[in-house]
Design a protein around this motif. Structure first.
Motif, PDB file in Angstrom:
ATOM      1  N   GLN A 237      -7.115  -1.224  10.908  1.00  0.00           N
ATOM      2  CA  GLN A 237      -7.686   0.111  10.184  1.00  0.00           C
ATOM      3  C   GLN A 237      -6.939   0.082   8.855  1.00  0.00           C
ATOM      4  N   ILE A 238      -5.719  -0.222   8.886  1.00  0.00           N
ATOM      5  CA  ILE A 238      -5.178  -0.186   7.394  1.00  0.00           C
ATOM      6  C   ILE A 238      -5.750  -1.050   6.443  1.00  0.00           C
ATOM      7  N   HIS A 239      -6.130  -1.966   6.986  1.00  0.00           N
ATOM      8  CA  HIS A 239      -6.977  -3.096   6.062  1.00  0.00           C
ATOM      9  C   HIS A 239      -8.146  -2.569   5.551  1.00  0.00           C
ATOM     10  N   ASP A 240      -8.777  -1.808   6.298  1.00  0.00           N
ATOM     11  CA  ASP A 240     -10.271  -1.282   5.844  1.00  0.00           C
ATOM     12  C   ASP A 240      -9.742   0.127   5.124  1.00  0.00           C
ATOM     13  N   VAL A 241      -8.941   0.805   5.537  1.00  0.00           N
ATOM     14  CA  VAL A 241      -8.581   2.052   4.480  1.00  0.00           C
ATOM     15  C   VAL A 241      -8.334   1.709   3.274  1.00  0.00           C
ATOM     16  N   VAL A 242      -7.413   0.623   3.270  1.00  0.00           N
ATOM     17  CA  VAL A 242      -6.980   0.417   1.842  1.00  0.00           C
ATOM     18  C   VAL A 242      -7.968  -0.270   0.884  1.00  0.00           C
ATOM     19  N   ARG A 243      -8.979  -1.026   1.608  1.00  0.00           N
ATOM     20  CA  ARG A 243      -9.863  -1.499   0.778  1.00  0.00           C
ATOM     21  C   ARG A 243     -11.051  -0.495   0.368  1.00  0.00           C
ATOM     22  N   TYR A 244     -11.108   0.304   1.368  1.00  0.00           N
ATOM     23  CA  TYR A 244     -12.046   1.562   1.020  1.00  0.00           C
ATOM     24  C   TYR A 244     -11.639   2.248   0.083  1.00  0.00           C
ATOM     25  N   ARG A 245     -10.233   2.407   0.038  1.00  0.00           N
ATOM     26  CA  ARG A 245      -9.564   3.454  -1.187  1.00  0.00           C
ATOM     27  C   ARG A 245      -9.811   2.659  -2.404  1.00  0.00           C
TER      28      ARG A 245
ATOM     29  N   ALA B 271       0.785  -1.174  -0.039  1.00  0.00           N
ATOM     30  CA  ALA B 271      -0.006   0.117   0.049  1.00  0.00           C
ATOM     31  C   ALA B 271       0.865   1.340  -0.099  1.00  0.00           C
ATOM     32  N   ALA B 272       1.752   1.079   0.662  1.00  0.00           N
ATOM     33  CA  ALA B 272       2.765   2.330   0.760  1.00  0.00           C
ATOM     34  C   ALA B 272       3.392   2.589  -0.440  1.00  0.00           C
ATOM     35  N   ARG B 273       3.650   1.498  -1.355  1.00  0.00           N
ATOM     36  CA  ARG B 273       4.085   1.754  -2.570  1.00  0.00           C
ATOM     37  C   ARG B 273       3.290   2.232  -3.567  1.00  0.00           C
TER      38      ARG B 273
ATOM     39  N   PHE C  76       0.794  12.880   9.105  1.00  0.00           N
ATOM     40  CA  PHE C  76      -0.071  12.760   7.817  1.00  0.00           C
ATOM     41  C   PHE C  76      -0.685  11.360   7.787  1.00  0.00           C
ATOM     42  N   PHE C  77       0.226  10.171   8.310  1.00  0.00           N
ATOM     43  CA  PHE C  77      -0.280   8.816   8.266  1.00  0.00           C
ATOM     44  C   PHE C  77      -1.418   8.717   9.342  1.00  0.00           C
ATOM     45  N   GLU C  78      -1.257   9.396  10.414  1.00  0.00           N
ATOM     46  CA  GLU C  78      -2.357   9.497  11.379  1.00  0.00           C
ATOM     47  C   GLU C  78      -3.632   9.882  10.693  1.00  0.00           C
ATOM     48  N   GLU C  79      -3.819  10.943  10.054  1.00  0.00           N
ATOM     49  CA  GLU C  79      -4.746  11.361   9.085  1.00  0.00           C
ATOM     50  C   GLU C  79      -5.286  10.494   8.095  1.00  0.00           C
ATOM     51  N   GLU C  80      -4.209   9.717   7.715  1.00  0.00           N
ATOM     52  CA  GLU C  80      -4.624   8.762   6.575  1.00  0.00           C
ATOM     53  C   GLU C  80      -5.243   7.447   7.361  1.00  0.00           C
ATOM     54  N   LYS C  81      -5.124   7.177   8.478  1.00  0.00           N
ATOM     55  CA  LYS C  81      -5.837   6.106   9.215  1.00  0.00           C
ATOM     56  C   LYS C  81      -4.786   5.000   9.380  1.00  0.00           C
ATOM     57  N   LEU C  82      -3.528   5.266   9.015  1.00  0.00           N
ATOM     58  CA  LEU C  82      -2.623   4.076   8.929  1.00  0.00           C
ATOM     59  C   LEU C  82      -1.835   3.694  10.180  1.00  0.00           C
TER      60      LEU C  82
END
Ligand SMILES: [Zn+2]
Lengths: 177, 478
Positions: B133-141, B14-16, B76-82
């Motif tokens: 949350q990363i899992h959810d965020v990435v899927r949502y994105r 996801a980072a890349r 920034f990553f906190e805002e991105e929910k990572l």
């Protein structure tokens, strides 16, 4: 969306109403004039909730009518792009269907109806899924999303879609009967 | 430990995919080449996959970043929910607690810095990845990206246009109310009363495209292209998401809870184990308390259980192979020893039901063993009745012993001693092995398959762990 806002209006009152009930007459006339109307800017005036202030009347030359500036609070309803509404279907045809959410008329064209729903021109024309499980006809209740509104001075007309998640029929009048 | 890896891979992908071209610039910094720190976000995320809770100062030092710069990135990553961050005011003592926790994780990259601030209160920030949350965020994105492109492609949110084929007048869906005809199902032109057609249909019908139509077509092409590219380029990410979907998400919990947990784990496992952790987790710090991973190691157990079953199909190989103990035999072992009974409560209870199975099982066995088995059963039932009385009394004490035993043997690193169950099975198997005669085998026959497979499994792994149960002698005699 509903809003509770304060509006102003100049009311013209016939001289015959001048007397002990002038204020009541004024309020009654205000309600009659304003409720149910639509202004492009604020949307539909659903109800007047209170009259805040009635200013000093100004007698107009020649007619004897008096103009009062009136400040009143009212509930208005205005559809917005992207808003989800529940509406009652009023007409179905090959081009789509019309629905009403209170005073707002909404048109859902057939390309904004899910692809698996087909138009059927039976005695009651409708849109039905191939398995017949979902049917949209007159008096169906649908949940739709506003994708555009045209606001005229006296009218608001909206375009809706039911081609998205969680949109579509929320009750089926045919099934109940 | 291993459960982190798929999620860490997800983070790295996801980072890349989403963050490698993000620059973390201060407002006052000029946009020169030097200020261009694209890719730093990826480095920070990668570093976090190798850590758990980490103090941001320490992370900055490890990455040779200015702490302000790092903080900006983390914000920034906190805002991105990572990333989850926690700030706390702490004295030198608090720092020590954290350092101790870090030491317990054996993360060599953490400089253990003694707090020289004595009793002064300082605010320290900690951060770690929030895998769930990363899992959810990435899927949502991904979902949003796909949906946006698809919606545009289907012109889903566009207003339908209508054209009169006769006079060429255009209408939009907003005019629908005026166009409705009472006589049929179509819209009619206000001018010539011709039947209107929807514009997209017209587009498909004839290619007489004016400039407008061409532009739209080109846009469609572009959207399609984008969608396709997205599918291609993000495929590894999507695959990883699919892989991770049913896995339990590793969670560190809050900073305090994490520290407490790490301390507890360190105490239980002792130093040697701690280093094992660090090895197996490649220095990502503390690999989790032993308990959460009990379930995982069970996988291996199930495998060996299967082996046992396979081998159990030919029970007459009993003579030589210690490890080839059929499942029902192991069961037997559990029932036999008092100690084991005490520890394995549910096995005790299932004794009754197991009789039936006992009787069926022998039928499957070889004929020549029948007689022996019959004798054996008689003895077995008699002994069992007696034993059951005894066991009531002893069970509680034994359970306590089992607890101690468990605590002392909860050595995860070699994966063999997973739970007291296995241990007991092991003992039994050894014993059976020692006796190694026909009687022993019949013994093994009955006592239903009440236990889960994982109990069977480890029997193979640890035959040495035997010898505790003198009780067995009864049984051999029977
Ligand atoms: Zn026309």
């Amino acid at each position: 969306m509903f809003f509770h806002i304060t509006l102003e209006r100049n009311m013209q009152l016939h001289p015959r109403h001048f007397g002990p009930h002038l204020r009541d007459k004024l309020v009654a006339k205000l309600m009659k004039d304003v409720e149910g109307t639509c202004s492009g800017r604020h949307g539909f005036v659903v109800a007047i909730t209170s009259v805040e202030d009635i200013g000093k009347g100004l007698i107009r030359e020649g007619t004897g009518f008096v103009t009062f500036p009136v400040k009143y609070q009212c509930v208005v309803f205005r559809p917005f792009k992207g808003e989800i509404l529940e509406a009652v279907v009023t007409m179905v045809n090959k081009m789509g269907f019309f629905a009403e959410a209170g005073p707002v008329q909404i048109f859902v064209s057939n390309h904004l109806i899910p692809d698996d729903m087909e138009f059927q021109s039976e005695d009651v024309s409708n849109y039905t899924t191939s398995d017949g499980s979902v049917k949209i006809q007159k008096d169906s209740e649908v949940r739709l999303k506003i994708i555009g509104t045209r606001v005229d001075a006296t009218e608001i007309f909206s375009i809706g879609t039911i081609k998205d998640d969680f949109l579509g029929v929320i009750n089926d009048p045919g099934a109940a009967s | 430990m291993s459960s982190f890896e798929p999620f860490n891979r997800l983070v790295r992908l996801a980072a890349r995919a989403f963050y490698d071209d993000i620059t973390m610039k201060g407002d006052n910094q000029p946009k020169t080449g030097r200020g261009d720190n694209r890719g730093m976000t990826v480095v920070v995320l990668d570093a976090l996959t190798r850590r758990q809770w980490v103090r941001e100062e320490d992370l900055a030092k490890a990455l040779k970043l200015h702490s302000k710069q790092l903080r900006r990135t983390l914000r920034f990553f906190e805002e991105e929910k990572l990333v989850t961050r926690e700030h706390r005011k702490e004295t030198a003592k608090g720092v020590k607690i954290y350092n101790a926790a870090v030491a317990a994780t054996a993360d060599g990259q953490q400089p253990v810095k003694e707090g020289d601030e004595k009793n002064k209160m300082h605010t320290h920030s900690y951060c770690c990845l929030d895998y769930a949350q990363i899992h959810d965020v990435v899927r949502y994105r991904l979902h949003r990206m796909k949906k946006k492109l698809k919606d545009e492609l289907d012109s889903r949110n566009t207003i339908q246009q209508y054209i009169c084929p006769n006079c060429g007048r255009r209408y939009s869906a907003f005019d629908a109310l005026q166009l409705v005809s009472m006589t049929d199902e179509y819209f009619h032109c206000e001018g010539c009363n011709g039947e209107l057609i929807a514009e997209s249909d017209k587009l498909a019908a004839d290619e007489m495209g004016d400039g407008d139509d061409n532009a739209r077509r080109r846009r469609r092409e572009k959207l399609k292209d984008m969608l396709q590219k997205m599918e291609e380029q993000l495929k590894p990410l999507m695959l990883q998401l699919a892989r991770v979907k049913d896995l339990a998400v590793p969670e560190f919990g809050g900073l305090l809870a994490w520290e407490a947990r790490v301390h507890a784990a360190a105490r239980v496992t002792g130093d040697s184990n701690a280093s094992d952790f660090s090895k197996s987790s490649q220095g990502q710090g503390y690999g989790g308390t032993p308990m959460p991973f009990l379930g995982e190691t069970r996988v291996e157990v199930a495998l060996s259980g299967m082996d046992v079953k396979e081998e159990g199909t030919e029970p007459d190989t009993k003579s030589a192979n210690v490890k080839v103990l059929p499942p029902w035999m192991i069961k037997k072992g559990m029932v036999l020893t008092k100690e084991q009974r005490g520890e394995v409560k549910h096995d005790m209870k299932s004794d009754q039901s197991s009789y039936a199975i006992d009787e069926k099982k022998p039928g499957v066995e070889k004929e020549d063993e029948k007689n022996l088995q019959d004798e054996y059963f008689k003895a077995y039932y008699a002994a069992l009745a007696k034993r059951q009385e005894e066991q009531e009394a002893t069970s509680r004490r034994l359970r306590e012993e089992a607890e101690k035993y468990k605590a002392s043997t909860s050595d995860l690193s070699n994966g063999i001693f997973e739970a007291p169950y296995d241990r007991q099975v092991g003992m039994k198997s050894k014993r059976a092995d020692d006796e190694n005669d026909d009687v022993d085998w019949e013994e093994a026959v009955p006592t239903g398959n009440t236990g889960e497979t994982f109990k069977l499994a480890d029997l193979n792994a640890q035959p040495e762990a035997s010898g505790d149960d003198e009780d067995d002698i009864d049984w051999e005699e029977g």
